[in-house]
Design an enzyme around this catalytic site. Structure first.
Site, short mmCIF file in Angstrom:
data_model
loop_
_atom_site.label_atom_id
_atom_site.label_comp_id
_atom_site.label_asym_id
_atom_site.label_seq_id
_atom_site.Cartn_x
_atom_site.Cartn_y
_atom_site.Cartn_z
N ASP A 226 6.14 4.80 2.74
CA ASP A 226 5.13 3.75 2.63
C ASP A 226 4.86 2.95 3.89
O ASP A 226 3.85 2.25 3.95
CB ASP A 226 5.50 2.79 1.49
N ASP B 201 5.00 3.58 -7.15
CA ASP B 201 5.57 2.24 -7.07
C ASP B 201 6.14 1.81 -8.42
O ASP B 201 5.44 1.86 -9.45
CB ASP B 201 4.51 1.24 -6.64
#
Length: 1308
Positions: free
Chosen positions: A305, A451
């Site tokens: 990320d 997520d």
């Protein structure tokens, strides 16, 4: 052999005799007998001269011994012998090496503690032709990112199902033949947990992450289950509240290999704006936690990320024992190019590495994101159907028309399995594991997560049960020739290496027992090699993520302040342990008596000073631990990046403020501890504040404030009454005010001459150092506010003085107030002040500055300020126009214009936000014309001269300062901006510096403060695509001049025109940029930014690295100046009752503990800290018990060695089973030799430029720590060689980091 020793002994004796004879001859010549006045003076100083000559002789003998030792080691290392299947370098004459270890060989080179031979052990050898960093030769790699960017079109045609790619197909029948190898697929369940973004760290944990980890703990009971986890900060929080049963389930899953901890950092760090010290801190914190609680060492990196990825992180992982790594956020055009070339898996090599020893196998995910729709194959519409969190009734659906997840049943398993297998096969052909047509094979990695996934047990069950049905079908259908399973990242890389015919690395955690930085070559590989980085990231169209380089700059600056405090606290606490950890005696043994080994106090004794220092009651280690963890938490890729919700940013800032406060407490407690005479019993007073650190923050969003020193009642009326200092100034009988003691700590390993800035209540003062010598000082007025006001504040003044602080030392300075003018004092000067653009009625003048020159509106004209080395010219508006380097007749003047400009946000639905920089065109220059002009403050003096100008107050307060001191601190200019863009709309402010340098569209920027990379401005890219991260340094250059910009905080930088550098200062955006944050950036506050600007002339005929080299190197002066900027000296104001005025050589503590001899004498009688009843609390404030200085370093390292950190590794001295020690990390810098050092023959150099690449820790810390050190991985969880005597030179190659554990055991 005995004859050789006898010969060496006789030769040494003859050398000493010859030196003494030479001295006596010179003495009789220079000091003849006689009764005249000159002869009388000479005789009085004869013994002083004799003492000095003896010291010189001792130093010459010591250097001769070192040189002989280095030559001996070099000769011995040239002999290569065979041992246990591999070559190793060993000394030719082992008995000669033994002589360097008095009292026995111990664990010498090539042996472990048991005397066994250690394979691959290296004795230190000079760095001749085998180091990786070679600025003259570009590294030879298959892929150089500079060339990739040069050749890419950066277009974005619609690729169909794979929007940013093409229609992917694989050969028919590729896996159909009986001889075809099967396709291997590893589906890797994961959950990406941000420690702060939309919610705070604790909010995420309480609402989601606790539930996720509860489910992960049950992976062992899930048939065929696997999982990978990255964020140790969350794991630690869960661990604190977990039951013993759940902890055992996690341990069992880890030990069985079904739960893999990837990377093992405290967070998944940002890689653009974070400093390498901070990146390593969070990695170390995580690795030590894993070793302590799970007894494991991570093998694989997982970076899915961070917004762009840096080779610095690859290097840190490699040197920490990580074998392989995975990255995700890379420019979509680069991904497409790599997929076409089948180079998505490569060996990532550092840009300065010509040998390949830094190579780390890297997997680049090919598609848009790490979520399920973008990981199984090129068609997200199909992959989304296999995200079983999106089953009907869950409230989560697929955004593509006609795409929806369905439960797998006996009726649809065949059709669904074929559909998924088709994606796996298409993905496989993007990688090199796919063989020639008909040969089959291939290894596919398919992450399964997103997520905060798996927070519900229903999702856990849905994902694993539905995929198991598909796996069972595919694995039993032999005609499909596929092997698919849940897997870990380690299982994938093991299969990948096997498929490519490459052996798995030896089980040494990726760390060779040889010193890896000395390896001449890397083994050959079927994977391509690559150098460069992956900035600036774009996820689609022209959406470049260059905005976050600057977003929330106030907190980026706060992060660097915390970094400096944390490092200083770590070093001081480590030195405190090292100073009191040796020869600790039992309370029943008198201090002066020799201590037999049987009576030494063990470290584990509750009465030992080490135990007291580490005890929870003192509270220093808990404060350090908290500071490490809060600093580490902010390195998260939504923390330091400035891309979190407002309340989350505030939470980060409050944690950082707590960490700053905690480190300040540790620093002042350790300073008192180290300065207290070791002959005095020491009792801890955990909550006592002995020093103020002259840096107060009222709130987490406040600018730092200084602590004014009250130097007594020295008001204006005393001057009128004639109470001045009469007669000769230094011994005058006039009244004086109070004396305040200020202790300076130099956190760097080289001597610093620097200017210290204090606030006092009088313009008249004298400053003395700890030797009693007066130093140069200068005072100036303090002005009201920061909005362009020119009124002076009564009773508050700036005081600057010149300090000279030894390396890693504490040194006391004494500031005394005077009642009157001090023109007769040659050491103290009142600044000359000039105010331009105001009238007398607007100005209030404070005491001492009544003669300030006032120039009215319309009287502005060009002017300059100068030091002995640099002159700066300014325009009538108060902004810089040119710099002149003074170098005798060969001076150089270069135009250097500073102006400020603003970017707006382009119109439309896609606009700038916290992540994206999407400007509305070129920046508009903000001219200080009519209606915007403000006063200009000009201050001049012998130490500091400065110019303060204002632009559209309160938008900008801009100060340029020039330090008139020799050495590093006096290089160039210092620029301080206070920016306030609150209340404006879509406003992005840049500072632009324009020069005449012909840099040919090239700019060098640093990566994480660790290395430099060459950038080229590409016309094909939009403006925002030519912006790069500026963690700390950028420079432009041509054949004759280099201009460097040093930054004390991370920001965005670009060179959009020749000769130009622009740096973003702050950003205010009204809208969200559609990247998930859901808000703009509107929480701007007055923000300080700090820079140094350095202009250097290239030596004539010196070319430096070739133009095709991907990296560059700062000069030695810029290296040291950057360290000085990031790690300023700390000012500790003594809070005891007022000190006596005169302290110096006559004072009882004047030389207590100074120098190697003083330190040895002081520490030889270290006393055990007594119980509270044995010492009155007030004794801690007694001046006679507090030494004036603490100087631990005997010999300063050469300029190319930087002490990155010292870090105590023990959590508790009584509970830890691991050996106790202090971790030390060294960085050997590499400097461009085409630029002169910023000191000449008349200056005292802070360090030597003559380096062999070796350092003796015994010279750095002669009386601190134990007698040995052991090489380790960067995070201290893996030993990489045997322990060696700390007097043995250790070798480090340029650019390399090396880690060691210093012994804390009692001396044998």
């Amino acid at each position: 052999m005995r004859l050789r020793r006898f010969t060496a002994l006789v030769g040494t004796a003859l050398l000493v005799a010859a030196c003494i004879s030479l001295y006596l001859t010179m003495d009789l010549t220079l000091f003849p007998g006689g009764d005249g006045p000159v002869s009388s003076d000479m005789q009085r100083n004869k013994w002083l001269h004799f003492e000095g000559k003896l010291k010189e002789l001792e130093e010459d003998i010591r250097r001769n011994h070192e040189t002989v030792g280095e030559i001996r080691a070099a000769i011995g290392s040239l002999v290569v012998v065979k041992g246990k299947g591999e070559d190793q370098l060993l000394p030719e004459h082992e008995d000669e090496v033994e002589e360097d270890f008095p009292g026995g060989r111990g664990a010498g080179a090539g042996e472990n503690a048991d005397g066994e031979e250690v394979v691959g052990a290296l004795v230190p050898i000079p760095q001749v032709g085998i180091c990786a960093a070679n600025p003259e030769i570009p590294p030879k790699t298959d892929i150089q990112m500079l060339d990739v960017y040069k050749n890419l079109k950066f277009d974005n045609p619609d690729g169909g199902a794979w929007k940013q790619g093409w229609k992917v197909e694989y050969p028919r029948g590729h896996w159909d033949s009986r001889s075809a190898r099967p396709l291997k697929v590893f589906v890797v369940p994961h959950s990406h947990n941000d420690p702060g973004w939309i919610r705070t760290f604790e909010e995420y944990f309480s609402t989601q992450t606790r539930k996720i980890l509860n489910n992960v703990a049950g992976v062992g009971s899930t048939p065929g289950g696997r999982f990978v986890w990255a964020e140790i900060s969350f794991l630690d929080l869960w661990w604190q509240g977990a039951s013993p049963e759940d902890k055992e389930r996690i341990k069992s899953a880890v030990n069985k290999g079904i739960l893999e901890i990837v990377t093992g950092g405290w967070v998944m760090t940002d890689e653009a704006t974070a400093h390498y010290y901070s990146m390593l801190t969070q990695l170390t914190e995580g690795h030590l936690w894993l070793e302590r609680n799970l007894h494991i060492k991570p093998k694989n990196g997982w970076s899915i990320d961070p917004f762009g990825v840096s080779p610095t992180m690859a290097y840190l992982l490699k040197r920490s024992g990580i074998k392989n790594m995975l990255i995700q956020r890379v420019h979509y055009s680069v991904k497409k190019h790599f997929a076409r070339e089948k180079t998505l898996e490569f060996l990532w090599r550092q840009a300065w590495d010509s040998s390949g020893h830094t190579d780390i196998l890297t997997h680049m995910m090919p598609f848009y994101s790490y979520d399920v729709p973008h990981t199984c194959g090129p068609d997200p519409r199909i992959c989304c159907q296999f995200d079983f969190k999106r089953l009907p009734g869950t409230g989560v659906t697929c955004p593509w028309r006609g795409s929806r997840a369905q439960p797998i049943t006996a009726d649809n398993v065949a059709q669904k399995s074929w559909l998924l297998l088709d994606q796996y096969r298409k993905k496989s052909v993007l990688f090199r594991t796919e063989r020639k047509p008909g040969a089959g094979g291939g290894v596919v990695l398919a992450p399964l997560g997103d997520d905060f996934r798996y927070d519900l047990s229903s999702e856990w069950q849905a994902q694993f049960s539905n995929y198991r049905m598909i796996f069972d079908y595919l694995n039993t259908a032999l005609n499909l020739n596929v092997q698919v399973q849940f897997g870990t990242l380690d299982e994938y890389f093991t299969a990948l290496r096997s498929e490519m015919g490459e052996a798995e690395e030896e089980e040494d955690d990726g760390l060779s027992k040889r010193q890896p930085n000395l390896s001449p070559t890397a083994p050959s590989s079927t994977f391509p090699t690559l150098t460069g980085d992956f900035f600036t990231y774009a996820d689609r169209d022209d959406h470049y993520w260059s905005g976050f380089y600057t977003s929330r700059p106030f907190y980026k600056r706060m992060d660097r302040v915390l970094m400096a405090y944390l490092r200083a606290a770590e070093i001081m606490f480590s030195m405190a342990l090292g100073a009191r950890g040796r020869q600790v005696r039992r309370p029943d043994v008198p201090t002066p008596a020799p201590t037999p080994p049987s009576l030494l106090l063990p470290l584990s004794s509750p009465s030992s000073p080490v135990a007291r220092l580490l005890s929870p009651e003192w509270g220093l280690l808990p404060r350090l631990r908290t500071a490490r963890r809060w600093h580490s938490l902010f390195q998260h890729h939504d923390g330091v990046t400035g891309t979190a919700k407002d309340h989350v940013v505030n939470d980060y800032a409050q944690k950082m403020l707590e960490a700053i406060s905690g480190t300040q407490h540790v620093i002042q407690q350790c300073a008192h501890y180290l300065l207290t005479s070791p002959d005095v019993p020491y009792r801890p007073m955990p909550e006592q504040v002995f020093f103020s650190l002259d840096d107060t923050r009222r709130h987490h969003h406040s600018l730092p404030e200084k602590t004014p020193l009250d130097l007594g009642g020295v008001g204006r009326e005393e001057i009128e009454e004639g109470n001045g200092v009469g007669g000769e100034w230094a011994g005058g009988g006039g009244r004086v005010g109070k004396t305040k003691k200020v202790v300076l700590f130099n956190p760097l390993a080289w001597r610093r001459k620097t200017v210290i800035w204090l606030r006092v209540n009088t313009p008249y003062a004298i400053v003395k150092d700890w030797r009693g010598d007066q130093v140069v000082s200068q005072s100036g007025p303090v002005f009201e506010g920061n909005g362009g006001a020119v009124g002076m504040v009564d009773g508050t003044y700036d005081l600057w003085f010149l300090a000279d602080v030894p390396p890693l030392a504490l040194a006391s300075y004494f500031v005394t107030g005077l009642p009157s003018m001090a023109e007769s004092n040659p050491y103290h000067t009142l600044s000359k002040v000039r105010l331009v653009g105001v009238t007398s009625s607007q100005v209030h003048l404070s005491r001492g500055f009544e003669s300030t020159e006032i120039v009215g509106v319309g009287g502005e004209e060009e002017f300059s300020i100068a030091s002995d080395r640099v002159s700066a010219a300014f325009g009538a508006s108060g902004f810089l126009k040119a710099l002149t380097l003074k170098d005798g007749i060969d001076s150089l003047t270069t135009p250097v214009h500073i102006d400020f400009a603003r970017y707006g946000a382009r119109p439309g639905t896609e606009r700038s936000g916290a992540y994206l920089f999407l400007p509305d065109g070129e920046a508009e220059v903000l001219l200080p014309g009519k209606g915007t002009a403000s006063a200009i403050r000009v201050l001049q003096g012998p130490l500091i001269s400065s110019v303060t100008a204002f632009l559209m107050p309160p938008l900008l307060q801009h100060t340029v300062s020039l330090w008139n001191i020799p050495g590093v601190e006096g290089m160039g200019l210092e620029v301080t901006n206070i920016v306030n863009i609150s209340g404006r709309s879509n406003f992005e402010l840049v500072m632009r510096i324009s020069t005449s340098i012909r840099n040919k569209a090239e700019l060098f920027t640093d990566l994480n403060g660790f290395q430099m990379l060459r950038r080229r401005r590409l016309p094909r890219l939009p403006l925002q695509g030519n912006y790069y991260p500026l963690p700390s340094l950028a420079f432009i250059e041509d054949s004759s001049v280099r201009f460097s910009l040093l930054s004390a905080q991370s920001l965005g930088v670009a060179s959009l025109k020749e000769g130009q550098i622009e740096v973003m200062q702050d950003r205010r955006l009204d809208q969200d940029d559609n990247r998930g944050l859901g808000q703009g950036v509107l929480d701007n506050i007055p923000t300080p930014t700090l820079f140094r600007l350095i202009l250097e002339k290239r030596k004539k005929g010196c070319k430096g690295p070739p133009p095709e080299h991907p990296t560059g190197f700062p000069s030695v002066g810029v290296h040291l100046a950057l360290s000085s900027l990031l790690h300023p000296p700390l000012r500790l104001i003594w809070l005891a009752p007022d000190s006596p005025v005169n302290r110096g050589p006559g004072h009882a503590d004047a030389d207590n503990g100074r120098g190697a001899d003083g330190m040895a004498a002081g520490l030889a009688g270290v006393s055990v800290m007594e119980t509270p009843e044995e010492e009155e609390e007030g004794g801690a404030w007694v001046e006679e018990r507090v030494r004036a200085s603490f100087e631990p370093v005997r010999s300063t390292p050469t300029c190319d060695f930087h002490l990155v950190n010292l870090r105590v590794l023990s959590e508790s001295v009584l509970s830890e089973k691991r050996p106790h020690g202090v971790g030390m990390v060294l960085h050997r810098l590499h400097a461009d030799s085409c630029f002169r050092a910023p000191w000449d023959a008349n200056d005292v150099a802070p360090c030597s430029q003559e380096s062999t690449g070796q350092l003796k820790v015994g010279d750095l810390f002669p009386t601190l720590f134990g007698d040995s050190l052991e090489p380790h991985s960067l995070t201290f969880i893996t030993s990489t060689g045997p322990a060696i005597d700390k007097r043995t030179p250790i070798s480090v190659c340029p650019m390399e980091l090396s880690a060691y554990v210093l012994d804390l055991s009692t001396q044998r």
